[in-house]
Design a protein around this motif. Structure first.
Motif, short mmCIF file in Angstrom:
data_model
loop_
_atom_site.label_atom_id
_atom_site.label_comp_id
_atom_site.label_asym_id
_atom_site.label_seq_id
_atom_site.Cartn_x
_atom_site.Cartn_y
_atom_site.Cartn_z
N ASN A 206 53.13 -22.47 96.33
CA ASN A 206 53.77 -21.19 96.05
C ASN A 206 53.88 -20.98 94.54
O ASN A 206 53.59 -21.88 93.74
CB ASN A 206 55.15 -21.17 96.69
N SER A 207 54.30 -19.80 94.14
CA SER A 207 54.49 -19.51 92.72
C SER A 207 55.60 -18.48 92.58
O SER A 207 55.97 -17.80 93.56
CB SER A 207 53.19 -18.98 92.09
N GLY A 208 56.13 -18.37 91.36
CA GLY A 208 57.20 -17.40 91.18
C GLY A 208 57.65 -17.29 89.75
O GLY A 208 57.31 -18.12 88.89
N THR A 209 58.43 -16.25 89.48
CA THR A 209 59.04 -16.03 88.18
C THR A 209 60.47 -15.57 88.38
O THR A 209 60.85 -15.08 89.46
CB THR A 209 58.29 -14.95 87.37
N VAL A 210 61.28 -15.74 87.33
CA VAL A 210 62.67 -15.27 87.35
C VAL A 210 62.85 -14.33 86.15
O VAL A 210 62.57 -14.71 85.01
CB VAL A 210 63.67 -16.43 87.27
N ASP A 211 63.32 -13.13 86.43
CA ASP A 211 63.68 -12.19 85.36
C ASP A 211 65.13 -12.49 84.96
O ASP A 211 66.00 -12.59 85.82
CB ASP A 211 63.57 -10.75 85.84
N TRP A 212 65.37 -12.61 83.66
CA TRP A 212 66.71 -12.96 83.19
C TRP A 212 67.14 -12.04 82.06
O TRP A 212 66.32 -11.37 81.42
CB TRP A 212 66.74 -14.42 82.71
N SER A 213 68.45 -12.02 81.83
CA SER A 213 69.01 -11.31 80.68
C SER A 213 70.00 -12.24 80.00
O SER A 213 70.59 -13.13 80.63
CB SER A 213 69.69 -10.02 81.11
N PHE A 214 70.17 -12.04 78.69
CA PHE A 214 71.10 -12.87 77.92
C PHE A 214 71.93 -11.97 77.00
O PHE A 214 71.38 -11.18 76.24
CB PHE A 214 70.35 -13.91 77.08
N THR A 246 75.99 -15.37 77.57
CA THR A 246 75.86 -15.57 79.02
C THR A 246 74.44 -15.26 79.46
O THR A 246 73.92 -14.17 79.20
CB THR A 246 76.84 -14.68 79.79
N LEU A 247 73.81 -16.24 80.12
CA LEU A 247 72.49 -16.05 80.71
C LEU A 247 72.67 -15.66 82.18
O LEU A 247 73.40 -16.33 82.91
CB LEU A 247 71.66 -17.32 80.61
N THR A 248 72.01 -14.61 82.60
CA THR A 248 72.10 -14.13 83.98
C THR A 248 70.71 -14.09 84.59
O THR A 248 69.79 -13.48 84.02
CB THR A 248 72.74 -12.74 84.06
N ALA A 249 70.55 -14.74 85.74
CA ALA A 249 69.30 -14.63 86.51
C ALA A 249 69.37 -13.34 87.31
O ALA A 249 70.26 -13.17 88.16
CB ALA A 249 69.13 -15.83 87.42
N GLU A 250 68.45 -12.42 87.03
CA GLU A 250 68.53 -11.09 87.61
C GLU A 250 67.71 -10.92 88.90
O GLU A 250 68.21 -10.45 89.91
CB GLU A 250 68.04 -10.05 86.58
N THR A 251 66.43 -11.32 88.82
CA THR A 251 65.51 -11.05 89.92
C THR A 251 64.57 -12.23 90.11
O THR A 251 64.08 -12.79 89.13
CB THR A 251 64.68 -9.78 89.65
N LEU A 252 64.33 -12.58 91.37
CA LEU A 252 63.37 -13.62 91.71
C LEU A 252 62.13 -12.96 92.31
O LEU A 252 62.23 -12.14 93.23
CB LEU A 252 63.97 -14.59 92.72
N ASN A 253 60.97 -13.33 91.77
CA ASN A 253 59.69 -12.80 92.27
C ASN A 253 58.86 -13.98 92.76
O ASN A 253 58.54 -14.88 91.99
CB ASN A 253 58.94 -12.07 91.16
N VAL A 254 58.52 -13.98 94.06
CA VAL A 254 57.88 -15.16 94.65
C VAL A 254 56.64 -14.75 95.46
O VAL A 254 56.65 -13.75 96.18
CB VAL A 254 58.86 -15.92 95.56
N THR A 255 55.59 -15.55 95.30
CA THR A 255 54.48 -15.53 96.25
C THR A 255 54.64 -16.75 97.14
O THR A 255 54.61 -17.89 96.67
CB THR A 255 53.13 -15.58 95.52
N LEU A 261 56.08 -11.57 98.16
CA LEU A 261 57.30 -11.06 98.78
C LEU A 261 57.94 -9.98 97.90
O LEU A 261 57.67 -9.88 96.70
CB LEU A 261 58.30 -12.20 98.99
N ASN A 262 58.80 -9.20 98.51
CA ASN A 262 59.55 -8.22 97.73
C ASN A 262 60.49 -8.94 96.77
O ASN A 262 60.97 -10.04 97.06
CB ASN A 262 60.36 -7.31 98.66
N PRO A 263 60.77 -8.34 95.60
CA PRO A 263 61.69 -8.98 94.65
C PRO A 263 63.06 -9.23 95.28
O PRO A 263 63.55 -8.41 96.06
CB PRO A 263 61.77 -7.96 93.51
N VAL A 264 63.67 -10.37 94.93
CA VAL A 264 64.98 -10.73 95.44
C VAL A 264 66.02 -10.40 94.36
O VAL A 264 65.95 -10.92 93.24
CB VAL A 264 65.05 -12.22 95.80
N ASP A 265 66.97 -9.55 94.69
CA ASP A 265 68.02 -9.15 93.76
C ASP A 265 69.10 -10.24 93.73
O ASP A 265 69.89 -10.38 94.67
CB ASP A 265 68.62 -7.82 94.20
N LEU A 266 69.12 -11.01 92.64
CA LEU A 266 70.04 -12.15 92.55
C LEU A 266 71.45 -11.72 92.12
O LEU A 266 72.34 -12.57 92.04
CB LEU A 266 69.49 -13.18 91.56
#
Length: 338
Positions: A206-214, A246-255, A261-266
């Motif tokens: 599998n593979s994936g990325t995490v969108d984050w904000s700081f 503060t680091l916030t994990a916003e969205t998970l994007n996974v294959t 898959l559709n983006p996961v709203d964290l």
């Protein structure tokens, strides 16, 4: 007959006894006639059915999935779509629910749709078992897979699997303190649950990325980190200004399982694909401090007299100067006589 075929029965003669005498009539000689509105012959066709369900898939928990079932009637003259109004029988489980439950009615294209859903991770298998209520030449036919009347279409299947998956995301460490100017690494970890419990997201396959904000002392920042083996990725931050970021994990994007898959709203614990183990928002804090020192005081003494210097130390975490704790220590050098 065990195969698709047809046949015709034709009366060629009739032999009977009339008034004590045996008489025979031959249709070829027109000595036997059909009853008015009747016939001297009748045909018989044997038919069978083919079904296909498409297709296996992976979805986030909470998402619906539609299985399309296609039916075909095979007759001695060829194949045609399963007549409208026919029903297809199926089973589904163990995970999820199906609508309609157990049977679906095909349309003019010989198709019907079964919608399955689940709020829990796991897999459900739809299995086609038969057909019923099939109108053919004035009769109503039915058939089952078990009896061999129904088979899978060429390149088709009588079964399909639906996999639901959900994810948990954490950031470590949750809190940390550094001197201003020192960089800090946040590690984001992703775990997946396909029904057997949470495990580190397998990468590969599998593979994936995490969108984050700081949101930090030096201003906001954002980006995307790519997950590596173990289902983790690292976000590095620094600050020249004292304060907390503060680091916030916003969205998970996974294959997953080869499917995007559709983006996961964290940020929403009720979002599709979010594990019940996840606490939203997914955050971690980093505090940068600046140390402030003062040595007191300059003085002049008579030779032989001792003198005490007092070292004062504070730290600034963005909220102002605070004296360091009593167990703090200071290293120093002395340059001069004595």
């Amino acid at each position: 007959s065990g195969v698709v075929d047809g046949g015709v029965i034709t009366v060629t003669s009739v032999t009977t006894e009339v008034a004590g005498d045996s008489v025979t009539g031959d249709t070829a000689e027109s000595l036997v006639a059909a009853e008015p509105d009747g016939s001297l012959s009748a045909g018989k066709d044997w038919v069978r059915f083919e079904l296909d369900v498409a297709t296996s898939a992976t979805n986030l928990t909470g998402e619906d999935h539609a299985f399309t079932i296609t039916g075909t009637l095979i007759t001695p003259g060829g194949s045609e779509v399963l007549p409208a109004g026919s029903t297809v029988e199926y089973t589904f489980g163990p995970t999820g629910t199906a609508v309609p439950d157990g049977t679906c009615t095909v349309d003019a294209a010989g198709q019907c749709v079964v919608t399955v859903s689940s709020d829990n991770p796991g897999s459900g298998t739809i299995e086609l078992t038969g057909v019923a209520d099939v109108p053919v030449d004035g009769a109503t036919l039915a058939g089952t897979v078990a009896d061999g009347d129904v088979t899978a279409a060429a390149d088709g299947s009588l079964t399909a699997v639906k996999q639901w998956v959900e994810f948990d995301v954490d950031i470590t460490p949750l809190t940390a303190t550094n001197i201003v100017g020192d960089s800090h690494d946040f590690e984001i970890s992703v775990r997946a649950d396909t029904g057997s419990g949470l495990v580190a997201l397998p990468i590969p396959p599998n593979s994936g990325t995490v969108d984050w904000s700081f949101d930090g002392p030096d201003g906001p920042d954002s980006g995307t980190c790519t997950l590596v083996a173990g289902g983790t990725c690292t976000v590095t931050q620094n600050s020249a200004t004292p304060g907390t970021g503060t680091l916030t994990a916003e969205t998970l994007n996974v294959t997953f399982n080869g499917e995007v898959l559709n983006p996961v709203d964290l940020t929403d614990e009720s979002a599709n694909g979010v594990s019940t183990s996840l606490t939203a928002p997914v955050e971690a804090d980093k505090t940068w401090v600046q140390l402030v020192v003062d040595v007191s005081d300059d003085a002049t003494n008579i030779v032989g007299d001792d003198h005490e210097f007092t070292i004062f130390a504070w730290y600034d975490d963005g909220t102002g100067l605070t004296p360091v704790p009593d167990n703090a220590s200071a290293a120093f050098t002395w340059t001069g006589v004595g």
